[in-house]
Scaffold this motif. Structure first.
Motif, PDB file in Angstrom:
ATOM      1  N   GLY A 157      13.852  -3.835   0.929  1.00  0.00           N
ATOM      2  CA  GLY A 157      13.612  -3.333  -0.422  1.00  0.00           C
ATOM      3  C   GLY A 157      12.701  -2.122  -0.349  1.00  0.00           C
TER       4      GLY A 157
ATOM      5  N   TYR B  51       6.549   9.370  -4.879  1.00  0.00           N
ATOM      6  CA  TYR B  51       7.031   8.522  -5.965  1.00  0.00           C
ATOM      7  C   TYR B  51       5.917   8.091  -6.914  1.00  0.00           C
ATOM      8  CZ  TYR B  51       5.164   4.221  -4.015  1.00  0.00           C
ATOM      9  OH  TYR B  51       4.303   3.250  -3.569  1.00  0.00           O
TER      10      TYR B  51
ATOM     11  N   CYS C 286      -2.660   0.696  -2.144  1.00  0.00           N
ATOM     12  CA  CYS C 286      -1.708   1.363  -3.034  1.00  0.00           C
ATOM     13  C   CYS C 286      -2.022   0.768  -4.396  1.00  0.00           C
ATOM     14  CB  CYS C 286      -0.280   1.115  -2.561  1.00  0.00           C
ATOM     15  SG  CYS C 286       0.987   1.711  -3.707  1.00  0.00           S
ATOM     16  N   GLY C 287      -1.402  -0.364  -4.759  1.00  0.00           N
ATOM     17  CA  GLY C 287      -1.811  -1.028  -5.987  1.00  0.00           C
ATOM     18  C   GLY C 287      -3.270  -1.443  -5.880  1.00  0.00           C
TER      19      GLY C 287
ATOM     20  N   LEU D  78       6.925  -1.015  -9.720  1.00  0.00           N
ATOM     21  CA  LEU D  78       7.545  -2.188  -9.114  1.00  0.00           C
ATOM     22  C   LEU D  78       6.912  -3.479  -9.625  1.00  0.00           C
ATOM     23  CD1 LEU D  78       7.950  -0.884  -5.452  1.00  0.00           C
ATOM     24  CD2 LEU D  78       9.530  -0.715  -7.358  1.00  0.00           C
TER      25      LEU D  78
ATOM     26  N   ALA E  58       7.542  -6.408   0.520  1.00  0.00           N
ATOM     27  CA  ALA E  58       6.677  -6.411  -0.661  1.00  0.00           C
ATOM     28  C   ALA E  58       7.535  -6.366  -1.924  1.00  0.00           C
ATOM     29  CB  ALA E  58       5.726  -5.213  -0.620  1.00  0.00           C
TER      30      ALA E  58
ATOM     31  N   ASP F  38       8.358  -5.457   5.880  1.00  0.00           N
ATOM     32  CA  ASP F  38       7.700  -5.172   4.618  1.00  0.00           C
ATOM     33  C   ASP F  38       8.679  -5.520   3.506  1.00  0.00           C
ATOM     34  OD1 ASP F  38       6.493  -4.256   2.378  1.00  0.00           O
ATOM     35  OD2 ASP F  38       6.315  -2.162   3.034  1.00  0.00           O
TER      36      ASP F  38
ATOM     37  N   ASN G  65       0.379  -5.184   5.053  1.00  0.00           N
ATOM     38  CA  ASN G  65       1.001  -4.444   6.157  1.00  0.00           C
ATOM     39  C   ASN G  65      -0.022  -4.140   7.252  1.00  0.00           C
ATOM     40  OD1 ASN G  65       3.527  -4.480   4.965  1.00  0.00           O
ATOM     41  ND2 ASN G  65       3.274  -2.492   3.964  1.00  0.00           N
TER      42      ASN G  65
ATOM     43  N   HIS H 166       3.533 -10.181  -6.960  1.00  0.00           N
ATOM     44  CA  HIS H 166       3.216  -9.418  -8.179  1.00  0.00           C
ATOM     45  C   HIS H 166       4.269  -8.349  -8.457  1.00  0.00           C
ATOM     46  CE1 HIS H 166       0.739  -6.212  -5.863  1.00  0.00           C
ATOM     47  NE2 HIS H 166       1.716  -5.566  -6.432  1.00  0.00           N
ATOM     48  N   LYS H 167       5.177  -8.158  -7.536  1.00  0.00           N
ATOM     49  CA  LYS H 167       6.225  -7.174  -7.837  1.00  0.00           C
ATOM     50  C   LYS H 167       7.396  -7.902  -8.494  1.00  0.00           C
ATOM     51  CE  LYS H 167       4.981  -3.814  -4.186  1.00  0.00           C
ATOM     52  NZ  LYS H 167       4.087  -2.870  -4.870  1.00  0.00           N
TER      53      LYS H 167
ATOM     54  N   THR I 235      10.825   1.357  -1.274  1.00  0.00           N
ATOM     55  CA  THR I 235      10.114   1.674  -2.506  1.00  0.00           C
ATOM     56  C   THR I 235      10.965   2.451  -3.500  1.00  0.00           C
ATOM     57  OG1 THR I 235       8.154   1.781  -1.141  1.00  0.00           O
ATOM     58  CG2 THR I 235       7.962   2.668  -3.353  1.00  0.00           C
TER      59      THR I 235
ATOM     60  N   ASN J 153       5.204  -9.442  -1.895  1.00  0.00           N
ATOM     61  CA  ASN J 153       4.321  -9.330  -3.069  1.00  0.00           C
ATOM     62  C   ASN J 153       4.864 -10.058  -4.283  1.00  0.00           C
ATOM     63  OD1 ASN J 153       2.749  -7.541  -1.632  1.00  0.00           O
ATOM     64  ND2 ASN J 153       2.775  -5.952  -3.193  1.00  0.00           N
TER      65      ASN J 153
ATOM     66  N   HIS K 292       7.244   2.437   3.139  1.00  0.00           N
ATOM     67  CA  HIS K 292       6.089   2.674   2.272  1.00  0.00           C
ATOM     68  C   HIS K 292       4.968   3.408   3.011  1.00  0.00           C
ATOM     69  CE1 HIS K 292       2.530   1.500  -0.234  1.00  0.00           C
ATOM     70  NE2 HIS K 292       3.402   1.857  -1.161  1.00  0.00           N
TER      71      HIS K 292
ATOM     72  N   GLY L  99      -3.107  -6.761  -1.989  1.00  0.00           N
ATOM     73  CA  GLY L  99      -2.028  -5.785  -2.029  1.00  0.00           C
ATOM     74  C   GLY L  99      -1.192  -5.743  -0.763  1.00  0.00           C
ATOM     75  N   GLY L 100       0.035  -5.255  -0.941  1.00  0.00           N
ATOM     76  CA  GLY L 100       0.974  -5.163   0.166  1.00  0.00           C
ATOM     77  C   GLY L 100       0.511  -4.203   1.245  1.00  0.00           C
ATOM     78  N   SER L 101      -0.253  -3.193   0.860  1.00  0.00           N
ATOM     79  CA  SER L 101      -0.721  -2.230   1.854  1.00  0.00           C
ATOM     80  C   SER L 101      -1.614  -2.944   2.857  1.00  0.00           C
ATOM     81  CB  SER L 101      -1.498  -1.101   1.171  1.00  0.00           C
ATOM     82  OG  SER L 101      -0.672  -0.446   0.242  1.00  0.00           O
TER      83      SER L 101
END
Ligand SMILES: Cc1ncc(COP(=O)(O)O)c(C=O)c1O
Ligand SMILES: Cc1ncc(COP(=O)(O)O)c(C=O)c1O
Lengths: 475, 475
Positions: B218, A306, A328-329, B65, B247, B245, B128, B276-277, B220, B274, B163, B123-125
């Motif tokens: 949610g 994606y 990722c971001g 996102l 995010a 997750d 996680n 920021h999303k 990706t 997140n 993700h 970041g969400g990564s």
């Protein structure tokens, strides 16, 4: 904000308007609610934030390995905040991706990598973890698919004075703290290459595989530089990845005069270098560079259809950076640095460094010659470690009693300066050395007079200390 | 910058003034040099940067996102950039540490944690990965000291639609990609709890220890929500850490109407969310929350005497956050979010969400009823996945030929819209579904008219495609 920026440069302003957490909780209503608050209140919050935050740009903030306020860098930061995007693809960060490439190329050339690779990470700790990751992948490429379970025990070697991120990386990445081997240092805090070799031989005899040696250029406390050439010889002999943690010291690469401290750096495999530390780039900005082109992507790439569409018809997808990263971001940390570098050139940073050395030399001389002050170690960089020994204990004979009392001095003086808000200087113990101050000189606005000021202030606070057997009073 | 902000809201402005890397390299001199450039040139660079960056705040940016431009959030970001500090100690970030506590407490309460803990991560990564780290530490506390070497093989379970950060985390943290078990999903992209249980049983029969189950709220691509209650039952039965997750989807917690999609969330062990999303907080802002108080510090703490002095006399050191983190320096991501939350209240975010649902429903209806458009899956969130099927291939019978042609459509339309700069929408394939568009609705400035616009634009670009056997032309 402009007013705040002016206040940061005014020596009559406190470095911090310190409040205890409980007090601050009463002054500002931090709680969030279901309903909105009105704009006037929100603007008040902004004002209060600037009132109670620590003025890291103040010429008398010496507390951390960052500080100062670079207007061009700050503009860059504001600007990239406004652009509000992520570094992972050229598609959404075209101009920032090209800036990153240019800066990495330039930094790589300065280190002596003819054709390397790199990435900006959220901090030197993660940059150091990138190094561990590459070293592991290179030695045991099956670890990417299979993990560490069926592999021999591995070890990371780094000096006793090195940064704790190697420990954090070690357990986070699955090696465990016991597999970080701490190499001894000489009295100046430099890694002993002889001990390194002994440890490698010892590990190998136990069937443990060393995968990475970290050498530090600019240790966190002493500012020491490990002998890269000697260490590189050993890494070459035993075929080990040589990483250099130059998060703090990397800036000296920009000085022809001081660069010799990192002699041999062209021989290393990777380096962490934090422009947000000495170079004064707004927080946070950390570069990881490696000589091995393509390895970052080989090691960290995961196809994510994606984001990194292989059939993109818009541009050459080799410009996408996401597959080099463990994120990722990724926040745009590059704009502020690129803009600063444009405005200063290498020369601007060199000048900043030489200015800091001048101030440091001045301070070192003063400490050497002033009663009650004592250097912990001869500085080679812009970190000056010293004790203040109050009159009351100055004539005690060396021994446990004096050590116990001396260890109470820095915390008490620190509490005093924080309350006054007059300046901020850090302290810590190290090895067998009890609490001492560590002055960090990096702000171009700092002057000789500031050095006199801090010594006077330390003395004045230090003379008020009341020593007690167990515990002690605040001045 | 203010001009740029206006331009971001002007539909006559392009979303991106796209240039190929080679062109951009000619337009802007990215190279760094020894000598400084003059101020006028530096200001020009700022202008050019805003010209060529992607206007993620534009109402027709639907590519990622994240997006939109929240003025209060942006002010918060500028302000914390000006304060230029790190989150690790109360000493240097007093007010920001308290903001972080307040926001974590509030988010935790919304999730249903009565007394949890948490941290903001880059970041969400990485959020996680925090979950993986805690789950590992809880199951095998010896891993902190000893690593994974002498432990049984461990596995992380997550759905096929989840993700990729679980994969990145898996190899980075020493588990290996093969030890990420991908659970099957139903046609709507939700994890099949039955398959989860089967996989757990299968792993255990092989002597492999599952340590963490990740459920996505949610996803990706589809925006699907895994059934938390069913998954929690299984995790309870097998004593497994349940991470969510969220995010991308976490924002629905703020809507009484939609919250049911995360029914059971109070039973989980940890969550990534997140702001920021969906919530439109400036990039980057990611919260990690856990129910288990104290575990973050137990798992990630390393004594660093130069930062976390135990004899600090200034304040209660339990306010220092550094020992919860795998970073050392940590960017202030909290100010912007805290300020936004103050200005909006929960209500403001709920409104934003309901607005986005309205627009999404409108778009979904249009897609359902317009010739040539086809939904890939019924949306439950604000991610709308669909194909455009140009007239030329609309009547082909289903099969490989049609699939091959259809897969060429989205990349070509994407290239077309990028060149025009009219809008940005992402595309990707998924499972057996060839390239389709994914519209992300989150910008409050986006209107129904914008939806009509994008469908018209896609149709207009889609009708110009020239299909070829192997490869294809640009429109
Ligand atoms: C030598 C050294 N390496 C690495 C780091 C970590 O850098 P960061 O705080 O950016 O993670 C520090 C921070 O003080 C340091 O002194
Ligand atoms: C479901 C999900 N989780 C995690 C992430 C990763 O978040 P970040 O980009 O902040 O690392 C994403 C990003 O798209 C996501 O969609």
């Amino acid at each position: 904000m402009v007013k705040y920026m002016k206040r940061c440069h005014d020596r009559h302003e406190k470095v911090v308007e310190f409040r205890q957490p409980e007090e601050l909780n009463k002054l500002i209503n931090f709680e969030l609610k279901d309903t909105p608050e009105d704009l006037a209140t929100v603007i008040d919050y902004c004002r209060e934030t600037l009132n109670y935050c620590v003025k890291t740009g103040h010429p008398r903030f010496f507390n951390q390995l960052y500080g100062g306020m670079d207007i061009v860098g700050l503009c860059g930061q504001w600007l990239s905040a406004t652009a509000n995007t992520s570094m992972y693809t050229y598609e959404v960060a075209p101009i920032f991706v090209l800036m990153e490439r240019a800066v990495l190329r330039h930094m790589g050339q300065l280190v002596g990598f003819s054709d390397g690779d790199g990435i900006f990470a959220p901090g030197g700790s993660l940059s150091n973890m990138y190094a561990i990751s590459l070293a592991r992948h290179k030695k045991f490429p099956t670890s990417k698919m299979e993990g560490l379970f069926s592999l021999p025990r591995m070890a990371i070697l780094t000096s006793k004075h090195s940064h704790y991120s190697f420990k954090k990386g070690a357990y986070f990445m699955g090696f465990g703290l016991n597999n970080v081997v701490m190499i001894n240092c000489d009295a100046k805090g430099r890694m002993l290459a002889s001990d390194l070799e002994n440890q490698i031989i010892h590990l190998q005899s136990q069937g443990i595989a060393p995968i990475l040696v970290n050498a530090t250029s600019g240790t966190t406390v002493f500012g020491a530089f490990d002998p890269l050439d000697e260490i590189a010889d050993i890494c070459q002999k035993y075929d080990l990845w040589l990483h250099v943690d130059a998060a703090w010291g990397g800036a000296i690469i920009l000085s022809a005069e001081k660069r010799h401290l990192m002699k041999g750096m062209h021989r290393i495999d990777s380096i962490s270098w934090n422009p947000h530390k000495f170079m004064g780039c707004p927080f946070q900005c950390s570069a990881f560079l490696t000589k091995k082109k393509g390895l970052l992507e080989e090691c960290h790439g995961i196809p994510a259809s994606y984001l990194f569409q292989k059939d993109k018809m818009t541009y050459d997808i080799s410009y996408d950076t996401g597959n080099k990263s463990i994120q990722c971001g990724r926040h745009v940390d590059i704009m502020k640095l690129w803009l600063m570098w444009k405005a200063k050139g290498d020369q601007g940073f060199t000048k900043k460094l030489h200015h800091a050395y001048e101030i440091s030399n001045y301070l070192t001389e003063k400490i050497r010659n002033r009663d009650g002050f004592e250097l912990v170690v001869e500085p080679v960089y812009v970190s000056i470690c010293f004790w203040y020994i109050p009159t009351a204990i100055r004539n005690l004979s060396d021994g446990d009693v004096k050590r116990r009392k001396l260890s109470q001095v820095a915390p008490q003086i620190k509490a005093g300066m924080t309350k006054r808000g007059s300046m901020l200087v850090g302290y810590q113990p190290m090895d067998d050395k009890v609490n001492f101050f560590r002055m960090i000189i990096l702000n171009s606005a700092t002057t000789f007079d500031d050095m006199d000021f801090i010594l006077d202030e330390i003395e004045s606070l230090g003379e008020r200390i009341e020593f007690v057997q167990n515990g002690f009073h605040n001045p």
